[in-house]
Write a protein that holds these residues in place. Sequence first.
Motif, PDB file in Angstrom:
ATOM      1  N   THR A  19       0.869  -1.443  -0.007  1.00 52.88           N
ATOM      2  CA  THR A  19      -0.022  -0.039   0.228  1.00 52.88           C
ATOM      3  C   THR A  19       1.083   1.044  -0.402  1.00 52.88           C
ATOM      4  OG1 THR A  19      -0.021  -0.446   2.329  1.00 52.88           O
ATOM      5  CG2 THR A  19      -2.281  -1.273   1.036  1.00 52.88           C
ATOM      6  N   TYR A  20       1.920   1.303  -0.488  1.00 50.79           N
ATOM      7  CA  TYR A  20       3.022   2.082  -0.323  1.00 50.79           C
ATOM      8  C   TYR A  20       2.264   3.211  -0.959  1.00 50.79           C
ATOM      9  CZ  TYR A  20       7.035   4.735   0.424  1.00 50.79           C
ATOM     10  OH  TYR A  20       8.228   5.256   0.783  1.00 50.79           O
ATOM     11  N   GLY A  21       1.732   2.987  -2.469  1.00 50.26           N
ATOM     12  CA  GLY A  21       1.553   4.410  -3.101  1.00 50.26           C
ATOM     13  C   GLY A  21      -0.131   4.974  -2.740  1.00 50.26           C
ATOM     14  N   VAL A  22      -0.106   4.737  -1.369  1.00 50.40           N
ATOM     15  CA  VAL A  22      -1.892   4.806  -0.743  1.00 50.40           C
ATOM     16  C   VAL A  22      -1.076   6.212  -0.571  1.00 50.40           C
ATOM     17  CG1 VAL A  22      -3.915   4.810   0.734  1.00 50.40           C
ATOM     18  CG2 VAL A  22      -2.921   2.903  -1.274  1.00 50.40           C
ATOM     19  N   GLY A  23      -0.200   5.316   0.957  1.00 49.38           N
ATOM     20  CA  GLY A  23       0.400   6.837   1.462  1.00 49.38           C
ATOM     21  C   GLY A  23       1.213   7.891   1.071  1.00 49.38           C
ATOM     22  N   GLN A  24       1.520   7.286  -0.321  1.00 48.56           N
ATOM     23  CA  GLN A  24       2.420   8.588  -1.493  1.00 48.56           C
ATOM     24  C   GLN A  24       0.997   9.867  -1.445  1.00 48.56           C
ATOM     25  OE1 GLN A  24       3.692   6.449  -4.313  1.00 48.56           O
ATOM     26  NE2 GLN A  24       6.061   7.515  -3.923  1.00 48.56           N
ATOM     27  N   LEU A  25      -0.229   8.920  -1.609  1.00 46.43           N
ATOM     28  CA  LEU A  25      -1.242   9.815  -1.925  1.00 46.43           C
ATOM     29  C   LEU A  25      -1.561  11.152  -1.495  1.00 46.43           C
ATOM     30  CD1 LEU A  25      -4.133   7.216  -4.164  1.00 46.43           C
ATOM     31  CD2 LEU A  25      -2.045   9.194  -5.720  1.00 46.43           C
ATOM     32  N   ILE A  26      -1.955  10.216  -0.117  1.00 41.89           N
ATOM     33  CA  ILE A  26      -2.140  10.982   0.752  1.00 41.89           C
ATOM     34  C   ILE A  26      -1.685  11.870   1.607  1.00 41.89           C
ATOM     35  CG2 ILE A  26      -1.864  11.063   3.369  1.00 41.89           C
ATOM     36  CD1 ILE A  26      -3.227   8.320   3.122  1.00 41.89           C
ATOM     37  N   ASP A  27      -0.142  11.789   0.856  1.00 39.83           N
ATOM     38  CA  ASP A  27       0.925  12.989   1.205  1.00 39.83           C
ATOM     39  C   ASP A  27       0.425  14.426   0.415  1.00 39.83           C
ATOM     40  OD1 ASP A  27       4.166  13.810   1.471  1.00 39.83           O
ATOM     41  OD2 ASP A  27       4.230  13.564  -0.298  1.00 39.83           O
ATOM     42  N   ALA A  28       1.036  13.912  -1.308  1.00 42.28           N
ATOM     43  CA  ALA A  28       0.158  14.168  -1.921  1.00 42.28           C
ATOM     44  C   ALA A  28      -1.350  15.556  -1.511  1.00 42.28           C
ATOM     45  CB  ALA A  28      -0.308  13.926  -3.558  1.00 42.28           C
ATOM     46  N   ALA A  29      -2.247  14.639  -1.130  1.00 41.79           N
ATOM     47  CA  ALA A  29      -2.901  15.739  -0.665  1.00 41.79           C
ATOM     48  C   ALA A  29      -2.818  16.588   0.605  1.00 41.79           C
ATOM     49  CB  ALA A  29      -4.407  14.816  -0.243  1.00 41.79           C
ATOM     50  N   ALA A  84      -1.308  19.716  -0.529  1.00 43.97           N
ATOM     51  CA  ALA A  84      -2.098  20.176  -1.469  1.00 43.97           C
ATOM     52  C   ALA A  84      -2.721  21.943  -0.812  1.00 43.97           C
ATOM     53  CB  ALA A  84      -3.179  19.724  -2.421  1.00 43.97           C
ATOM     54  N   GLY A  85      -3.028  20.843   1.173  1.00 48.87           N
ATOM     55  CA  GLY A  85      -3.006  21.642   1.458  1.00 48.87           C
ATOM     56  C   GLY A  85      -4.587  21.204   2.411  1.00 48.87           C
ATOM     57  N   ALA A  86      -4.952  20.446   1.740  1.00 49.01           N
ATOM     58  CA  ALA A  86      -5.825  19.308   2.421  1.00 49.01           C
ATOM     59  C   ALA A  86      -6.528  19.289   4.157  1.00 49.01           C
ATOM     60  CB  ALA A  86      -6.345  17.507   1.983  1.00 49.01           C
ATOM     61  N   THR A  87      -7.344  19.087   4.367  1.00 45.39           N
ATOM     62  CA  THR A  87      -7.882  19.709   5.734  1.00 45.39           C
ATOM     63  C   THR A  87      -8.964  18.575   5.938  1.00 45.39           C
ATOM     64  OG1 THR A  87      -9.275  20.893   5.837  1.00 45.39           O
ATOM     65  CG2 THR A  87      -7.512  22.303   6.628  1.00 45.39           C
ATOM     66  N   THR A  88      -8.900  18.185   4.838  1.00 50.26           N
ATOM     67  CA  THR A  88     -10.127  16.530   5.010  1.00 50.26           C
ATOM     68  C   THR A  88      -9.761  15.985   4.265  1.00 50.26           C
ATOM     69  OG1 THR A  88     -11.809  17.640   6.479  1.00 50.26           O
ATOM     70  CG2 THR A  88     -12.365  15.713   5.089  1.00 50.26           C
ATOM     71  N   ILE A  89      -9.240  14.773   4.173  1.00 47.68           N
ATOM     72  CA  ILE A  89      -9.017  13.641   3.253  1.00 47.68           C
ATOM     73  C   ILE A  89     -10.094  12.554   4.124  1.00 47.68           C
ATOM     74  CG2 ILE A  89      -7.110  11.915   2.547  1.00 47.68           C
ATOM     75  CD1 ILE A  89      -5.888  13.664   3.822  1.00 47.68           C
ATOM     76  N   TYR A  90     -10.592  11.968   2.706  1.00 48.13           N
ATOM     77  CA  TYR A  90     -11.519  10.554   2.282  1.00 48.13           C
ATOM     78  C   TYR A  90     -10.389   9.607   1.345  1.00 48.13           C
ATOM     79  CZ  TYR A  90     -15.315  13.421   4.092  1.00 48.13           C
ATOM     80  OH  TYR A  90     -16.496  14.218   4.708  1.00 48.13           O
ATOM     81  N   VAL A  91     -10.474   8.494   2.583  1.00 46.82           N
ATOM     82  CA  VAL A  91     -10.023   6.884   1.268  1.00 46.82           C
ATOM     83  C   VAL A  91     -10.865   6.159   0.894  1.00 46.82           C
ATOM     84  CG1 VAL A  91      -7.600   6.020   1.734  1.00 46.82           C
ATOM     85  CG2 VAL A  91      -7.181   7.730   2.829  1.00 46.82           C
ATOM     86  N   GLY A  92     -11.408   6.268   0.228  1.00 45.46           N
ATOM     87  CA  GLY A  92     -12.561   5.067  -0.141  1.00 45.46           C
ATOM     88  C   GLY A  92     -11.468   3.361   0.224  1.00 45.46           C
ATOM     89  N   LEU A  93     -11.468   2.333   0.729  1.00 43.82           N
ATOM     90  CA  LEU A  93     -11.144   1.500   0.670  1.00 43.82           C
ATOM     91  C   LEU A  93     -11.566   0.394  -0.600  1.00 43.82           C
ATOM     92  CD1 LEU A  93     -10.139   1.344   4.472  1.00 43.82           C
ATOM     93  CD2 LEU A  93      -9.080   2.510   2.512  1.00 43.82           C
ATOM     94  N   GLY A  94     -12.188   0.187  -1.333  1.00 46.39           N
ATOM     95  CA  GLY A  94     -13.112  -0.411  -1.805  1.00 46.39           C
ATOM     96  C   GLY A  94     -11.462  -1.221  -2.883  1.00 46.39           C
TER      97      GLY A  94
END
Length: 375
Positions: free
Chosen positions: A111-121, A124-134
């Motif tokens: 799941t390394y790439g998922v962490g990289q997406l969270i880092d990108a968010a 960008a300045g996100a204060t809320t991040i939704y992660v769909g797990l499907g």
Amino acid sequence: MTRIVIAADSFKGSATSQQVGEYLTNGIYQVDPEASVVTVPMADGGEGTVASVLAALGGERRITRVTGPVGQPVDATWGWLPDQHMAVIEMAAAAGLNLVQPDYAPRTASTYGVGQLIDAALTAGATTIYVGLGGSGTTDGGAGMLQALGARLLTATGDPIPRGGAGLRELALVDLSGLDDRLARVNLVALTDVENVLTGPYGAAAVFGPQKGATPEMVQELDANLTHYQAALAAQNAFSLSCPGDGAAGGTGFGLRLLGATLAPGTATMLKLTQLAAKLQVADLVLTGEGRVDGQSLMGKAPIGVAKLAHAAQVPVILIAGSVGDDLAAVYAAGVDLVLSSTVAPMTVNQAIAQTESLLMNAGATAMRAYQLGH
């Protein structure tokens, strides 16, 4: 003028939720060219989640190159709503089952790439991040995601553990001091409609591992490794050992909880995010649907969530499915007024997929005629 809301999920392997809406709309217009149609693409936290939110609320479609589940570069799409400082991520975009096919990689997918997406968010300045797990293709408990965000999961010799579920057995030292400090200031929400715990007979490996190519022997190995991983993290963080939802996406629910995430029901959350209830207040008819409907559709599926919301608003609901299974009484009891199959003649799955557009157009026309019969 008949006011219609189309809020359908995707037909897996056939059409996205946006395409389903388009095809049904074209069928409706064949019967009633004056109809007013609003399309709200639906998802339950899996495929189509980003597109659904962006279609409903606006925002930007962004692409970030990340490390895929087996180490390959992947251009992952995610959603950014700058006015709300909100990001929407689909785990499948960075670590999906489609990214490990056709050979699968049940022991090594990460799941390394998922962490990289969270880092990108976060960047960008996100204060809320939704992660769909499907739709995940991993069983690493979110370990790769944690590593990408600064956690040190080390072997007895002080080296990073190998990525993937197989590497968890080598975990000897957990150091979370390097986790990205921005995580403490973000509202992280994980979307899932499963209640599986991390380990055991109802855990991530036992229930979902076979779908990701794991043999019975691999399932036993991965479950033992997740148990070891859970114990190491729980000892440090006083985590519950049996939180429902921890087993979602190969245990990524557990990893996200460690980051401070809230586990939320995917369908219910998506219904709120897309503001569907407000759109139903002025609707005369709702069309929803998915690839297959049966008794299992009651287990958190988006069309049933749509039906319940429409039923509460006293708006009739027609559910259109590619195939119709058993236990429709329960589907009707959930608020559906009519179930229609888009497949109206004997045909193979491949034949149905090849005719998806025309079949759904015809289904849209049939649904409109059925509505007119009652009015």
